[in-house]
Design an enzyme around this catalytic site. Structure first.
Site, mmCIF file in Angstrom:
data_model
loop_
_atom_site.group_PDB
_atom_site.id
_atom_site.type_symbol
_atom_site.label_atom_id
_atom_site.label_comp_id
_atom_site.label_asym_id
_atom_site.label_seq_id
_atom_site.Cartn_x
_atom_site.Cartn_y
_atom_site.Cartn_z
ATOM 1 N N SER A 195 0.725 1.459 -0.218
ATOM 2 C CA SER A 195 -0.727 1.671 -0.363
ATOM 3 C C SER A 195 -1.501 1.091 0.815
ATOM 4 O O SER A 195 -2.679 1.402 0.992
ATOM 5 C CB SER A 195 -1.242 1.068 -1.678
ATOM 6 O OG SER A 195 -1.246 -0.345 -1.632
ATOM 7 N N HIS A 196 -0.863 0.255 1.632
ATOM 8 C CA HIS A 196 -1.548 -0.278 2.820
ATOM 9 C C HIS A 196 -0.678 -0.158 4.073
ATOM 10 O O HIS A 196 -0.800 -0.929 5.009
ATOM 11 C CB HIS A 196 -2.032 -1.721 2.567
ATOM 12 C CG HIS A 196 -3.210 -1.733 1.631
ATOM 13 N ND1 HIS A 196 -3.065 -1.559 0.281
ATOM 14 C CD2 HIS A 196 -4.537 -1.821 1.861
ATOM 15 C CE1 HIS A 196 -4.271 -1.556 -0.295
ATOM 16 N NE2 HIS A 196 -5.174 -1.716 0.639
ATOM 17 N N ALA A 202 -4.386 -5.043 3.472
ATOM 18 C CA ALA A 202 -3.826 -6.002 2.530
ATOM 19 C C ALA A 202 -4.102 -7.416 3.061
ATOM 20 O O ALA A 202 -4.226 -7.633 4.273
ATOM 21 C CB ALA A 202 -2.319 -5.774 2.402
ATOM 22 N N PHE A 262 -3.306 -9.362 -4.898
ATOM 23 C CA PHE A 262 -3.534 -8.185 -5.737
ATOM 24 C C PHE A 262 -4.990 -7.775 -5.776
ATOM 25 O O PHE A 262 -5.892 -8.579 -5.562
ATOM 26 C CB PHE A 262 -3.011 -8.403 -7.167
ATOM 27 C CG PHE A 262 -3.439 -9.686 -7.843
ATOM 28 C CD1 PHE A 262 -4.742 -9.883 -8.246
ATOM 29 C CD2 PHE A 262 -2.499 -10.685 -8.105
ATOM 30 C CE1 PHE A 262 -5.127 -11.045 -8.890
ATOM 31 C CE2 PHE A 262 -2.867 -11.855 -8.746
ATOM 32 C CZ PHE A 262 -4.194 -12.036 -9.146
ATOM 33 N N ARG A 293 -7.013 1.026 -5.127
ATOM 34 C CA ARG A 293 -7.483 2.412 -5.021
ATOM 35 C C ARG A 293 -6.470 3.261 -4.241
ATOM 36 O O ARG A 293 -6.290 4.443 -4.497
ATOM 37 C CB ARG A 293 -8.852 2.429 -4.338
ATOM 38 C CG ARG A 293 -9.601 3.721 -4.489
ATOM 39 C CD ARG A 293 -11.051 3.602 -4.076
ATOM 40 N NE ARG A 293 -11.700 4.883 -4.065
ATOM 41 C CZ ARG A 293 -12.212 5.484 -5.137
ATOM 42 N NH1 ARG A 293 -12.158 4.878 -6.306
ATOM 43 N NH2 ARG A 293 -12.768 6.666 -5.050
ATOM 44 N N GLY A 294 -5.821 2.606 -3.266
ATOM 45 C CA GLY A 294 -4.792 3.303 -2.488
ATOM 46 C C GLY A 294 -3.681 3.850 -3.382
ATOM 47 O O GLY A 294 -3.116 4.908 -3.105
ATOM 48 N N GLU A 295 -3.353 3.142 -4.464
ATOM 49 C CA GLU A 295 -2.312 3.625 -5.378
ATOM 50 C C GLU A 295 -2.763 4.911 -6.066
ATOM 51 O O GLU A 295 -1.974 5.827 -6.285
ATOM 52 C CB GLU A 295 -2.005 2.564 -6.451
ATOM 53 C CG GLU A 295 -1.351 1.305 -5.931
ATOM 54 C CD GLU A 295 0.100 1.518 -5.520
ATOM 55 O OE1 GLU A 295 0.691 2.541 -5.887
ATOM 56 O OE2 GLU A 295 0.614 0.649 -4.792
ATOM 57 N N LEU A 348 9.503 -14.415 -8.361
ATOM 58 C CA LEU A 348 8.266 -14.869 -7.734
ATOM 59 C C LEU A 348 7.548 -13.664 -7.137
ATOM 60 O O LEU A 348 8.200 -12.725 -6.651
ATOM 61 C CB LEU A 348 8.553 -15.887 -6.628
ATOM 62 C CG LEU A 348 9.275 -17.170 -7.057
ATOM 63 C CD1 LEU A 348 9.486 -18.083 -5.846
ATOM 64 C CD2 LEU A 348 8.471 -17.909 -8.134
ATOM 65 N N ARG A 401 9.869 -8.999 -3.931
ATOM 66 C CA ARG A 401 10.192 -7.587 -3.650
ATOM 67 C C ARG A 401 9.867 -7.266 -2.188
ATOM 68 O O ARG A 401 10.656 -6.640 -1.480
ATOM 69 C CB ARG A 401 9.379 -6.686 -4.587
ATOM 70 C CG ARG A 401 9.609 -5.203 -4.407
ATOM 71 C CD ARG A 401 8.471 -4.378 -5.002
ATOM 72 N NE ARG A 401 7.191 -4.663 -4.378
ATOM 73 C CZ ARG A 401 6.754 -4.093 -3.256
ATOM 74 N NH1 ARG A 401 7.488 -3.192 -2.657
ATOM 75 N NH2 ARG A 401 5.580 -4.427 -2.733
ATOM 76 N N ARG A 402 8.708 -7.747 -1.749
ATOM 77 C CA ARG A 402 8.294 -7.483 -0.359
ATOM 78 C C ARG A 402 9.260 -8.113 0.635
ATOM 79 O O ARG A 402 9.647 -7.505 1.622
ATOM 80 C CB ARG A 402 6.896 -8.086 -0.107
ATOM 81 C CG ARG A 402 5.766 -7.196 -0.410
ATOM 82 C CD ARG A 402 4.459 -7.679 0.194
ATOM 83 N NE ARG A 402 4.124 -9.067 0.042
ATOM 84 C CZ ARG A 402 4.205 -9.977 1.020
ATOM 85 N NH1 ARG A 402 4.623 -9.646 2.214
ATOM 86 N NH2 ARG A 402 3.854 -11.232 0.794
#
Ligand code: NDP
Ligand code: PYC
Length: 342
Positions: A46-47, A122, A178, A185-187, A304, A308-309
């Site tokens: 999304s970013h 982000a 978050f 909005r990107g999602e 945590l 994932r990132r």
């Protein structure tokens, strides 16, 4: 399965050239490319590169100053000010961050006010810059009115992102970041492009009824996360990162821009803390105590935020950033046509 794989450096070079072709100075082109490649490399679609077109449209519409030079001012107080001069926020943050860290070392706590910036990014890349300096940090900003307050039906707040980071030495920092809406909005835009419905509870249509249709959601209002709790945090962000710093609130940013299809202009607030200074004279090492807490969270099988990132980052650093053929063709088109492509 991806069709093309680029290293972080290769993608940065392409995105930077796109922005320079689009009229940004190297200062801004490089800063934008850094956050966009960071987003794509961390699987934050999304970013990531999808944001390039919106930035180019904003430049083409004359809604951002492409050659702005951020002005940093500070004194012996805890407040560092950066006037972005109508340019993108990213170079403004980069200009102010070393001064912010120096002030925090001197005072134990410091804040950076960024004014008059265009903001699309982000927040976690900024947070990680500060945790890399051994500081705890939080960042927040308004956006443009697209989220109804809990119990309301009209867009009023922005998607108002809120991010926090805690340094962990050689280990990846603890970071969350978050939107204070149920989703960024990107999602919703990504669902619209993919032709997929939204999950229930993300948005309401213009008539105030719940919707899973991305078009109706974009025309109506998004909803805050956690009902009244997210609504209150979002209101706090309007107060601290708009009203208090003398910059635009989300409804003001929407009205000034006149559309939700370009990147909005407003301010941003970043606050940093030196954990050692706060814990001075008290029992226990704050770094070690934080590790106990993280260990206890992980010990329950929970993860945590940002894990994932960080996993995605490790993979894309080792194997490259995967892009579909459509995404690579879009980059080629933007590079060849510049602002004419949007
Ligand atoms: P997400 O809901 O995708 O993620 C929010 C955070 O929660 C992330 O740190 C994520 O870590 C973490 N997380 C997700 N699932 C779990 C889990 N099961 N356990 C623990 N942690 C979890 O983010 P949003 O869609 O709300 O926001 C995405 C981005 O949009 C943000 O970076 C934000 O800054 C940006 N944004 C920017 C705006 C602007 O005006 N500039 C406006 C709104 C949003 P992980 O990434 O590892 O999954
Ligand atoms: O994803 O909500 C969002 C957003 C708004 C402005 C920048 N990102």
């Amino acid at each position: 399965m991806s069709d093309t794989t680029l290293t972080h450096g290769e993608l940065h070079a392409i995105v930077m050239r796109i922005f320079e072709t689009g009229g940004l100075t190297p200062l801004h082109a490089a800063a934008l490319a850094r956050v966009i490649v960071a987003g794509e490399g961390d699987a934050c679609k999304s970013h990531g590169i999808y944001r390039i077109e919106g930035c180019l449209r904003t430049i083409k519409a004359g809604k951002v100053v492409p050659d702005a030079v951020p002005q940093v001012t500070s004194d012996d107080s805890a407040i560092v000010r950066v006037n972005a001069g109508g340019g993108f926020s990213n170079a403004a943050f980069e200009a102010g961050a070393p001064v912010l860290a120096e002030r925090c070392r001197a005072t134990g706590i410091a804040a950076m006010v960024i004014n008059d910036c265009t903001h699309f990014a982000a927040l976690w890349p900024e947070i990680e810059t500060l945790t890399d300096m051994g500081l705890a940090a939080m960042a927040m900003c308004p956006s443009y009115a697209s989220v109804a307050p809990s119990g309301g039906t009209e867009p009023l707040m922005g998607t108002n992102p809120f991010a926090f980071g805690w340094p962990r030495g050689e280990t990846n920092p603890y970071v969350f970041d978050f939107a204070t809406s149920v989703a960024a909005r990107g999602e919703i835009e990504l669902h619209r492009r993919a032709g997929t419905p939204l999950p229930e509870g993300w948005a309401i249509a213009p008539d105030g009824t719940s919707t899973t249709d991305p078009e109706a959601a974009l025309a109506g209002a998004m909803l805050p996360f956690g009902s009244h709790k997210g609504s209150a945090i979002s209101t706090m962000i309007e107060l601290l990162a708009a009203v208090m710093i003398g910059d635009l609130t989300s409804p003001e940013a929407r009205d000034a821009l006149g559309t939700l299809s370009l990147a909005p202009a407003h301010g941003e607030l970043v606050i940093v803390f030196d954990p050692a200074r706060f814990a001075a004279g008290r029992p226990g090492d704050p770094m070690a105590r934080a590790e106990q807490l993280f260990g206890a969270i992980l010990g329950q099988g929970a993860r945590l935020p940002s894990q994932r990132r960080f996993k995605a980052r490790a993979e894309t650093r080792a194997q490259g950033i995967p892009l579909t053929t459509t995404e690579k063709e879009s980059l080629d088109r933007l590079l060849a046509q510049g602002l004419d492509a949007v």
